[in-house]
Design an enzyme around this catalytic site. Structure first.
Site, PDB file in Angstrom:
ATOM      1  N   ASP A  24       2.516  -5.235  12.167  1.00  0.00           N
ATOM      2  CA  ASP A  24       2.131  -4.480  10.928  1.00  0.00           C
ATOM      3  C   ASP A  24       3.430  -2.469  11.685  1.00  0.00           C
ATOM      4  O   ASP A  24       2.176  -1.835  11.443  1.00  0.00           O
ATOM      5  CB  ASP A  24       1.437  -3.872  11.699  1.00  0.00           C
ATOM      6  CG  ASP A  24       0.203  -3.647  10.864  1.00  0.00           C
ATOM      7  OD1 ASP A  24       0.931  -2.934   9.548  1.00  0.00           O
ATOM      8  OD2 ASP A  24      -1.450  -2.851  11.149  1.00  0.00           O
ATOM      9  N   ASP A  54      -3.736  -5.053   2.298  1.00  0.00           N
ATOM     10  CA  ASP A  54      -3.607  -4.459   3.353  1.00  0.00           C
ATOM     11  C   ASP A  54      -3.852  -2.776   3.329  1.00  0.00           C
ATOM     12  O   ASP A  54      -2.715  -2.049   2.478  1.00  0.00           O
ATOM     13  CB  ASP A  54      -2.734  -4.649   3.459  1.00  0.00           C
ATOM     14  CG  ASP A  54      -2.343  -4.045   5.661  1.00  0.00           C
ATOM     15  OD1 ASP A  54      -2.913  -4.534   5.721  1.00  0.00           O
ATOM     16  OD2 ASP A  54      -1.233  -4.363   6.017  1.00  0.00           O
ATOM     17  N   ASN A  59       0.639  -1.407  -0.140  1.00  0.00           N
ATOM     18  CA  ASN A  59       0.151  -0.037   0.179  1.00  0.00           C
ATOM     19  C   ASN A  59       1.164   1.551  -0.366  1.00  0.00           C
ATOM     20  O   ASN A  59       0.676   1.987   0.677  1.00  0.00           O
ATOM     21  CB  ASN A  59      -0.832   0.300   1.668  1.00  0.00           C
ATOM     22  CG  ASN A  59      -0.249   0.050   2.211  1.00  0.00           C
ATOM     23  OD1 ASN A  59       0.613  -0.231   2.665  1.00  0.00           O
ATOM     24  ND2 ASN A  59      -0.882   0.858   3.363  1.00  0.00           N
TER      25      ASN A  59
END
Lengths: 456, 355
Positions: free
Chosen positions: A317, A154, A96
């Protein structure tokens, strides 16, 4: 490259079924020998590791390096510096970016930048749909050929069943795992936090558990019809999602789940800051993440899910944001926190400290399991078997330290754990036989690029 | 009613000690959550003193003139900055009048979409104005919690004039000020035994949150009434821990009518709904509008309130809004006195803290 000998540590290599005191020798960028009393005379450098854990280099299958497009937050150089400081020798970066990594050409461009500037190994996750718009499938087969190790949109879920059905088919054919960010946006809108009493107190919209569970449930239904499809739920926040994964795994499906450090430690209470000198509450952007922090029962369910083998992947993350961005009011600030440099101690606190698992299993969850998920085991990663990549992390499991903004090696400082007392820290990180975090000095290696060393 | 009382003594503030309200030591007013009953009472008590001159259109005699002059000494030499990042009519005017009647200069900015659209953050805007010399900021913002973030970033009092769906503390204070006058509970400001129904778009309402916190702290029981989408059960946690009053949620307005001592109707905030939260106006009105028929089933002495602006004929019928039970105009009037008290309290606390 000099021969390195790491002596006297507790060598934990779950991929080889090894857990005991031993020496590890690295030569030519690969593991040359593991055993007791290895010959010291041939070593150019000896690292004494008594009282420490010596394990395969840690792998984080879910980070955001922000390159290209948002390099004011992080870039490949700074993000992998943070990885090395956190004991990670391999990270997988999410697509992303701006532009998104949705074509084989973009994968190759990114790999070129990685070869020039990365301090750790970096593997690329390709987008599932063009521009991550959730409408038209990306060329998943070509992404795989270019070297993508997984497929994910994501940041967003693939919104419709029809597109998801085709994405799973394509991933199955390409042999890649699909990683889903489970969020039904029609339920959540842009809600900044968990739907519950804290959101009500703060006067902000809520992001309910069902929005995650519905997507996971839908996808598991689709996985059943695609022979060979591998499906992975990223950053699980809800107890209900764990149950969905537990059932799917019991049915023999190749479904995996991932837990992030913050979801294993914090609850939505972390979002509520009080205004001591004026009454009222306000949301703390440092605790704003997507999916959101939930309630104690969800935290316990996540820990239990790791303990009973339902959750097999731990991932940070790592989501860097600039101070200005995280300084915005709660509803306007971006989602996400950094995680690479705090992950190990937080996992240890949540999982080992709570008695759920031992260090052996924790290391497996951070090495062999993510290596299998992304097919990195085939490259000799996540293992200390002779001939494997010379990637080693040395951990002092007893070291007490405090998270300090000044010590962080990445570009951004957006973490709610600043000032937190931690136990356990990576003290040495070796990538391809090169000492990147020096256990003697505690310093990161100079900025020499790893080109040629990290290309596997 | 509060009525016209005499301004006490020769002035409101002792010129040597500066502004300040006994029992109040916070430099900011960001919300009602966490305020003690005594803190709330200290503001309300001071508002009583300001009430006679708060809405005075012209002095009628020497006493009035004297009282006005005395009030003008309280914040003389200070500059109060109204920073309104969202549209407002009555709150903005009310704060401006309150500041002027205390002798402060007022800078009145409506920045809805302007400054922020240029990329300047709320904090930057406030800091720039602070650098030019400001004594206090009155802030209305579209996002919850932003006045609190501003309060951390700047060195001057911040008074929350409404932030997103979070709080609107001066509205709750003026609502209580109005209600207690109507039911003769001034002085002690004890709301024990009262049931207040707050009806409508509760989930979007900062007025409801502030009132729930403040009214329960003073002893009232608050019933939040609306369809499940607009009044979810998790709202019962809005009462502050240790408050004597309770908050509960109800979905059947008709069942609540007979037990309410006051009914506060909320504006349907269509602009805050990401997707339509109600099917239609007529369906909503049927269940939750305060129609004349419903108003007739209220207790004999029950009062009706609305923070404004009203959607007449939707959440409230005009004959109810303008009827004998309605306190709507008194609410607007009470705002000035309450905001005078709040401005004095916060500026005073801040100046004392800075020595």
């Amino acid at each position: 490259m000099e021969r390195i000998l790491i002596t006297g540590g507790r060598v934990i290599d779950p991929a080889s079924g090894l857990d005991g005191v031993a020496d590890v020798a690295i030569a030519g960028g690969r593991v040359a020998a593991v055993g007791r009393g290895l010959d010291r005379s041939a070593a150019g450098r000896v690292i004494e590791a008594e009282g420490r854990i010596v394990c395969p280099g840690l792998i984080d299958p879910h980070v955001h390096l922000r390159e290209p497009g948002q390099t004011h937050k992080e870039d490949i150089a700074s993000g992998t510096r943070a990885a090395i400081a956190g004991g990670f020798t391999t990270v997988c970066c999410m697509p992303n970016t701006n532009p998104a990594i949705d074509t084989p050409e973009m994968v190759l461009l990114l790999q070129h930048a990685i070869a020039r500037t990365a301090r750790s190994r970096v593997f690329v996750v390709g987008a599932a749909t063009q521009g991550r718009q959730g409408e038209r499938l990306a060329e998943i087969g070509l992404l795989a050929q270019a070297g993508a190790v997984a497929i994910s949109d994501d940041g967003d879920a693939v919104p419709t069943s029809g597109v998801m059905n085709r994405a799973l088919a394509a991933c199955s054919a390409a042999g890649l795992v699909f990683m889903q960010h489970c969020q039904d946006a029609t339920l959540t809108g842009s809600a900044p936090m968990h739907a519950g009493e804290v959101a009500q107190r703060l006067g902000v919209a809520g992001w309910a558990r069902e929005a995650e569970e519905i997507i996971a449930e839908r996808d598991v239904r689709l996985v059943r019809k695609h022979a060979g499809a591998r499906y992975h739920v990223q950053h699980i926040s809800s107890a209900g999602t764990i149950e969905i994964i537990r059932r799917a795994r019991a049915d023999g499906l190749a479904v995996t789940g991932e837990a992030s450090p913050h979801h294993l430690i914090l609850t939505h209470e972390a979002c509520a800051a009080h205004s001591p000198d004026g009454g009222g509450w306000f949301g703390d952007p440092m605790a704003k993440m997507n999916p959101p922090l939930r309630e104690r029962a969800d935290v316990e369910a996540l820990r239990d899910g790791v303990a009973d083998g339902t959750i097999t992947i731990l991932a940070t993350d790592h989501a860097p944001h600039a101070g200005d961005e995280k300084g915005l009011p709660f509803e306007e600030a971006p989602f996400g926190i950094i995680g690479l440099e705090t992950a190990l101690a937080l996992y240890a606190e949540a999982l080992v400290g709570s008695g759920r698992i031992g260090w052996g299993r924790l290391i497996e969850l951070m090495t062999a399991e993510p290596a299998r998920l992304c097919g990195l085991d085939r490259l000799g990663l996540g293992s200390l078997a002779v001939g494997s990549a010379g990637d080693v992390t040395i951990i002092d499991p007893e070291l007490s330290w405090t998270v300090s903004a000044a010590d962080l090696k990445g570009k951004s400082r957006n973490t709610p754990f600043l000032g937190r007392a931690m136990i356990g820290k990576p003290v040495g990180t070796i990538v391809g036989g090169r000492v990147m975090l020096d256990p003697a000095s505690g310093e990161l290696a100079d900025e020499a690029a790893l080109a040629g060393v990290v290309a596997v | 009613m509060g009525g016209a009382r005499e301004a006490t003594g020769s002035g409101f503030a002792d010129a040597s000690s500066g502004p300040g309200v006994a029992g109040w030591s916070r430099p900011h007013l960001l919300g009602c959550a966490g305020l003690s009953a005594d803190e709330l009472r200290s503001i309300l008590t001071r508002a009583e003193r300001y009430e006679p001159i708060a809405t005075m259109d012209a002095p009628r005699g020497e006493d009035d003139r004297h009282a006005q002059h005395a009030a003008c000494e309280v914040l003389r030499g200070r500059t109060v900055v109204n920073l309104f990042f969202e549209d407002s009519t009555r709150t903005r005017v009310s704060f401006a009048l309150a500041a002027r009647r205390l002798g402060a200069q007022v800078v009145d900015l409506t920045l809805a979409g302007s400054s922020l659209s240029k990329g300047e953050t709320l904090i930057d805007t406030a800091k720039n104005i602070e650098a030019m010399g400001a004594s206090a900021f009155v802030v209305r913002a579209g996002t919850s919690g932003s006045p609190a973030m501003l309060a951390r970033a700047i060195d001057r009092p911040v008074i929350n004039a409404g932030d997103g769906s979070h709080e609107h503390p001066t509205q709750a204070l003026l609502d209580i000020f109005t209600l207690t006058a109507a039911i003769d509970r001034r002085g002690a400001y004890d709301l024990a035994g009262l049931t207040v129904a707050i009806v409508g778009d509760v989930v979007s309402s900062r007025v409801a949150r502030s009132n729930a916190a403040a009214m329960t702290a003073l002893g009232a029981d608050v019933v939040l009434v609306g369809p499940p989408a607009l009044a979810p059960g998790s709202l019962t946690h809005l009462a502050h821990e240790g408050s004597p009053g309770r908050v509960r949620v109800a979905h059947d307005f008709d069942a609540v009518l007979g037990e309410a001592d006051a009914v506060m109707m909320l504006r349907m905030q269509f602009e805050r709904h990401k997707s339509p939260a109600i099917a239609s106006a007529r369906e909503y009105r049927l269940g939750y509008g305060l129609t004349a028929a419903r108003a007739s089933r209220l207790r004999e002495r029950a009062v009706v309130m609305h923070p404004g602006p009203m959607n007449r004929g939707f959440e409230i019928d005009s004959e109810v809004a303008d009827g004998a039970r309605s306190l709507v105009m008194r609410q607007a009037a009470a705002g000035v006195a309450v905001r005078m008290a709040v401005l004095e309290a916060c500026v005073g606390a801040s100046e004392r803290a800075h020595g």
